[in-house]
Design a protein around this motif. Structure first.
Motif, mmCIF file in Angstrom:
data_model
loop_
_atom_site.group_PDB
_atom_site.id
_atom_site.type_symbol
_atom_site.label_atom_id
_atom_site.label_comp_id
_atom_site.label_asym_id
_atom_site.label_seq_id
_atom_site.Cartn_x
_atom_site.Cartn_y
_atom_site.Cartn_z
ATOM 1 N N LEU A 57 0.826 -1.205 0.000
ATOM 2 C CA LEU A 57 0.000 0.000 0.000
ATOM 3 C C LEU A 57 0.865 1.262 0.000
ATOM 4 C CD1 LEU A 57 -2.711 -0.883 2.665
ATOM 5 C CD2 LEU A 57 -2.902 -1.014 0.188
ATOM 6 N N ALA A 58 0.386 2.269 -0.701
ATOM 7 C CA ALA A 58 1.025 3.579 -0.679
ATOM 8 C C ALA A 58 -0.036 4.589 -0.283
ATOM 9 C CB ALA A 58 1.590 3.923 -2.055
ATOM 10 N N GLU A 59 0.344 5.547 0.552
ATOM 11 C CA GLU A 59 -0.609 6.564 0.994
ATOM 12 C C GLU A 59 -0.977 7.502 -0.137
ATOM 13 O OE1 GLU A 59 -0.639 8.496 4.897
ATOM 14 O OE2 GLU A 59 1.221 7.384 5.248
ATOM 15 N N VAL A 60 -2.234 7.915 -0.164
ATOM 16 C CA VAL A 60 -2.716 8.899 -1.120
ATOM 17 C C VAL A 60 -2.402 10.270 -0.548
ATOM 18 C CG1 VAL A 60 -4.759 9.877 -2.224
ATOM 19 C CG2 VAL A 60 -4.537 7.400 -1.967
ATOM 20 N N GLN A 61 -1.796 11.119 -1.347
ATOM 21 C CA GLN A 61 -1.443 12.475 -0.879
ATOM 22 C C GLN A 61 -2.449 13.480 -1.349
ATOM 23 O OE1 GLN A 61 0.947 13.112 1.275
ATOM 24 N NE2 GLN A 61 1.587 10.997 1.294
#
Length: 61
Positions: A57-61
């Protein structure tokens, strides 16, 4: 419902899908236990829930 993360796993059909975290502990099917390295997520587009390894998972900015 707003996405907080995006799935980043090129070999998965869910790659690029936006999700929100539901729980900090998710189910690891290999160990048959709930673990911190896994999180439970809900897909924004479909409402489907499931667990995934946190590293995908990668955080949404």
């Amino acid at each position: 419902m707003e996405a907080t993360h995006v799935i980043c796993c090129p070999t998965s059909p869910n790659d690029g899908k936006r999700v929100r975290l539901v729980s900090e502990h998710g189910y690891n099917p290999r160990t048959d236990a709930y673990e911190r390295g896994w999180v439970e997520v809900e897909m924004v587009e479909t409402g489907v829930t499931g667990s995934i390894e946190r590293r995908f998972l990668a955080e949404v900015q």
